[in-house]
Design an enzyme around this catalytic site. Structure first.
Site, PDB file in Angstrom:
ATOM      1  N   CYS A   2       1.039  -1.561   0.070  1.00 34.08           N
ATOM      2  CA  CYS A   2      -0.520   0.130  -0.008  1.00 34.08           C
ATOM      3  C   CYS A   2       0.858   0.994  -0.277  1.00 34.08           C
ATOM      4  CB  CYS A   2      -0.471   0.166   1.089  1.00 34.08           C
ATOM      5  SG  CYS A   2      -1.529  -1.231   1.025  1.00 34.08           S
ATOM      6  N   ARG A  27       4.604   0.401  -6.192  1.00 34.96           N
ATOM      7  CA  ARG A  27       4.724  -0.504  -5.256  1.00 34.96           C
ATOM      8  C   ARG A  27       4.415  -1.943  -4.345  1.00 34.96           C
ATOM      9  NH1 ARG A  27       7.577   1.630  -0.649  1.00 34.96           N
ATOM     10  NH2 ARG A  27       6.713   0.404   0.952  1.00 34.96           N
ATOM     11  N   TRP A  73      -3.115  -2.710  -1.173  1.00 33.72           N
ATOM     12  CA  TRP A  73      -3.098  -3.520  -1.552  1.00 33.72           C
ATOM     13  C   TRP A  73      -3.581  -4.908  -0.743  1.00 33.72           C
ATOM     14  CZ3 TRP A  73       0.455  -7.927   0.052  1.00 33.72           C
ATOM     15  CH2 TRP A  73       0.733  -9.460  -0.660  1.00 33.72           C
ATOM     16  N   ASN A 100      -1.631   1.623   6.012  1.00 30.59           N
ATOM     17  CA  ASN A 100      -0.638   1.200   5.189  1.00 30.59           C
ATOM     18  C   ASN A 100      -0.390  -0.089   6.453  1.00 30.59           C
ATOM     19  OD1 ASN A 100      -0.493   2.143   3.410  1.00 30.59           O
ATOM     20  ND2 ASN A 100       1.336   2.733   3.464  1.00 30.59           N
ATOM     21  N   GLY A 101      -0.466  -1.809   6.562  1.00 33.15           N
ATOM     22  CA  GLY A 101       0.190  -2.086   7.048  1.00 33.15           C
ATOM     23  C   GLY A 101      -0.848  -3.574   7.927  1.00 33.15           C
ATOM     24  N   GLU A 488      17.813 -17.632  -8.695  1.00 25.98           N
ATOM     25  CA  GLU A 488      16.860 -16.328  -9.163  1.00 25.98           C
ATOM     26  C   GLU A 488      16.351 -16.039 -10.381  1.00 25.98           C
ATOM     27  OE1 GLU A 488      16.561 -13.732  -7.108  1.00 25.98           O
ATOM     28  OE2 GLU A 488      16.778 -11.849  -8.523  1.00 25.98           O
ATOM     29  N   LYS A 492      13.244 -14.866 -11.438  1.00 29.35           N
ATOM     30  CA  LYS A 492      12.607 -13.812 -12.435  1.00 29.35           C
ATOM     31  C   LYS A 492      11.490 -13.959 -13.565  1.00 29.35           C
ATOM     32  CE  LYS A 492      14.156 -11.128 -10.548  1.00 29.35           C
ATOM     33  NZ  LYS A 492      14.149 -10.419  -9.097  1.00 29.35           N
ATOM     34  N   GLU A 495       7.598 -13.994 -11.694  1.00 27.03           N
ATOM     35  CA  GLU A 495       7.751 -12.995 -11.624  1.00 27.03           C
ATOM     36  C   GLU A 495       6.996 -12.049 -11.873  1.00 27.03           C
ATOM     37  OE1 GLU A 495       9.368 -11.329  -7.515  1.00 27.03           O
ATOM     38  OE2 GLU A 495      10.887 -11.227  -9.338  1.00 27.03           O
ATOM     39  N   HIS A 511      17.623 -37.049  -9.217  1.00 30.58           N
ATOM     40  CA  HIS A 511      16.452 -37.578  -7.959  1.00 30.58           C
ATOM     41  C   HIS A 511      15.650 -37.041  -8.276  1.00 30.58           C
ATOM     42  CE1 HIS A 511      20.226 -38.986  -6.046  1.00 30.58           C
ATOM     43  NE2 HIS A 511      20.722 -37.590  -6.120  1.00 30.58           N
ATOM     44  N   LYS A 610       6.169  -4.527  -4.402  1.00 29.89           N
ATOM     45  CA  LYS A 610       8.003  -4.119  -4.598  1.00 29.89           C
ATOM     46  C   LYS A 610       8.532  -4.114  -2.635  1.00 29.89           C
ATOM     47  CE  LYS A 610      11.974  -2.523  -5.695  1.00 29.89           C
ATOM     48  NZ  LYS A 610      11.858  -4.020  -6.189  1.00 29.89           N
TER      49      LYS A 610
END
Ligand code: G6P
Length: 615
Positions: A2, A27, A73, A100-101, A488, A492, A495, A511, A610
């Site tokens: 948010c 964000r 968000w 926010n939170g 990574e 990417k 995402e 395996h 973000k």
């Protein structure tokens, strides 16, 4: 996550609020809203983009001199207009709140407020704050006081901004565990959750601290700290001149922030290494004045981080073990904080975070301290963040603002910082000769140029991206310190292109994941020329033998040739210890170009944020 913007001025603040929201879009959010206090409490909300909100503002000639705005968000309650902020509470003064939170005791408060007659119109935890303030306004007519009394009842993390129809000459804000700052202007003042929202109007900022409640008027402000259990008192907080420029958060000639940030890497890695590049030796002072003293006492390292920062930590483990001979654990912060680990007071706890605001990383660090860990170091990209203020030692990466949700330049600068840490510790432990130190410095000095050359593989990567865009799954393989780079690369790709991607240590292939390999499963392999290359080649043969299509990034001397089903891109540079940093670049480019082909929202991938400031 948010975003909050608030503004009070002598003329219309709506364009400022909207521009602030636009700059916070990166964000991540799923709805947006704006409310004004003067001329009657009014609001507009939408589940669309900020541009949609701007359209509504234009159509309804929405103007005012005191307002708050928000990008949400979703956490409590689906992304919908009724759950979008600002939330209203009708009563004595008619208040509007953005938040926010997460308010952890919202259910209890909701029941209490419902019994007191308040009607809830959303599923959010935020609405309890609005009604709570109205309840307190029945005890005191002063909005500042009502907010101060309300936060006594709140548990959890929050940054809030509040306006009231009855007192439209001020905005009240409060912070506890979620970032919030004030921006100072001439006859106008602002609040925001992120400096980038305010650079359009001011560079003079005050970073609020936990427990701060502030009142913003057109011609002034005051801050009172109300930490629970401590008597409230007016406090003076330093005014910072932000070093960020407006262009730091602008796209410039690029199509996306992610693209801009990938191509900024040679420059920002050079900035991060600046102090070292002209030196003949690396000094512990880089990490703080007390670093030498602390580093000499430690016998192991514990790295705590999330997401991409966690991957940086995983690479560092190889460096710390092999160069400094130090035992190193790397832990996902959200897991560590709920385990019962055995603390060793001689461990250096390193929290790695781009934003310095990730709730799990902050909580894991606090938990480590509570277990008896005494030595802490932050590696972080945001000087004013909560993380930087929470550790004894700190190293600031100088990546500049990272706007793309998928982290790129923050990662490579973190790796540069972690290499400096490894060299420093190796030296103090007598594991690095002066000659070897000079060689490492020479490699670091060359790194920005090597990164620049590596970016030239873009055209070849674009050809591969065309083929990936039609796939639903991909495997990424690496060994040793390139295994976290495979992780990574897979992160990417998933995402931003939404292709399901998994990374495996190449030796693990047989395996289990080998069962997945067929002509529809592209297998990306990172194949630098190092001691594990021959082992990796055997793993690649296992893939080929099952009809798997290989896409391999190699060094010029990796002796892997292009052949049927084996596509090869040769990286133009080969830096031994720093090889993970270079091998990251083509993987970032691959994800970016696949996402372009799939026409996804590269900088704001669905469902992601973000900076994850909630648990
Ligand atoms: C979010 C971001 C990732 C980031 C992670 C950790 O998930 O989308 O890009 O790696 O948080 O963030 P931090 O700011 O602590 O590095």
């Amino acid at each position: 996550m948010c975003g909050i913007v608030g503004a009070i001025a002598r003329d219309d603040v709506v364009p400022i609020l909207l521009e602030g929201l636009r700059r916070l879009e990166y964000r991540g959010y799923d709805s947006a809203g704006i409310a004004l206090a003067d001329g009657g409490l009014r609001r507009l909300r939408t589940t669309g983009r900020v541009s949609e909100l701007s359209k509504l503002v234009g159509e309804q000639q929405f103007q005012g001199m005191v307002g708050i705005a928000h990008t949400r968000w979703a956490t409590h309650g689906a992304p919908s207009e009724r759950n979008a902020h600002p939330h209203f509470s009708a009563g004595v003064g008619n208040v509007a709140v953005v938040h926010n939170g997460i308010i952890e005791n919202h259910e209890k408060l909701r029941q209490r407020l419902q019994s007191a007659g308040f009607e809830f119109l959303s599923d959010t935890d935020t609405e309890v704050i609005a009604h709570l303030i109205t309840l307190k306004l029945q005890q005191t007519s002063d909005l500042f006081e009502a907010v101060r009394l309300s936060i006594d009842d709140l548990q959890g993390a929050y940054a809030i901004a509040v306006i009231e129809e009855a007192q439209p000459e001020r905005i009240i804000v409060a912070r506890n565990g979620a970032p919030l700052m004030l921006g100072l202007g001439e006859h106008c003042n602002y609040a925001a959750s992120d400096a980038s929202a305010l650079l359009q109007v001011t560079k003079r900022m005050i970073y609020l601290e936990d427990g701060d409640v502030a009142e913003l008027r057109r011609d002034g402000y005051r801050i009172v700290n109300c930490l629970a259990g401590v008597t409230s008192k007016e406090v003076v907080r330093a005014v910072y001149e932000s070093e960020l420029t407006d262009t730091d958060v602008e796209l410039g000639p690029y199509s996306h922030f992610m693209q801009k940030e990938i191509f900024e890497q040679p420059g920002v890695v050079a900035n991060t290494l600046e102090i070292v590049l002209n030196a003949h030796s690396i000094s512990p002072q880089l990490f703080g004045s007390d670093a030498e003293h602390i580093f000499k006492q430690i016998d192991s390292v514990l790295i705590l981080a999330c997401g991409t920062s966690y991957h940086a930590g995983l690479v560092a483990r190889y460096w710390l073990e092999s160069m400094a001979g130090l035992a190193c654990n790397v832990e996902i912060a959200s897991e560590y904080r709920y385990r019962d680990p055995v603390a060793n007071p001689k461990t250096l706890v390193v929290a790695v975070s781009q934003s310095g605001e990730t709730a799990d990383t902050l909580a894991a660090l606090a938990y480590a301290k509570s277990l008896g860990h005494q030595h802490t170091l932050a590696i972080c990209n945001v000087p004013e963040s909560a993380l930087i203020r929470s550790t004894d030692l700190r190293f600031l990466t100088r990546a500049g603002p990272e706007i793309g949700v998928a982290s790129t330049k923050a990662f490579t600068t973190q790796l540069a910082a972690l290499m400096l840490l490894s060299v420093t510790l190796a030296k103090l432990r007598g594991k690095l000769s002066s000659e070897r130190e000079r060689e490492v410095i020479a490699e670091l000095r060359h790194l920005p140029v090597a990164l620049k050359h590596t970016l030239q593989v873009e055209d070849q990567v674009m050809v591969w991206a065309e083929r990936f865009a039609h796939k639903n799954h991909a495997l990424f393989l690496g060994r040793g310190m390139h295994y976290p780079i495979a992780m990574e690369g897979a992160l990417k790709l998933k995402e931003i292109s939404y292709i399901h991607a998994e990374a495996y240590a190449a030796g693990e292939l047989k395996h289990g994941p080998l069962a997945l390999v067929d002509e529809d499963m592209p297998v990306v392999a990172i194949a630098p020329n190092n001691a594990l290359l021959e082992k990796l080649k055997s793993n690649l043969q296992e893939v080929r033998a099952r009809g798997g299509e290989l896409y391999v990034f190699v060094d010029s001397d990796s002796t892997i040739q292009q052949s049927e089903g084996m596509h090869v891109i040769i990286l133009p540079e080969h830096t031994r210890l720093l090889s993970p940093i270079l091998h990251t670049i083509p993987l970032q480019l691959l994800a970016y170009h696949v996402a372009l082909k799939k026409n996804t929202d590269v900088d704001k991938p669905r469902n992601l944020a973000k900076s994850v400031t909630v648990e």
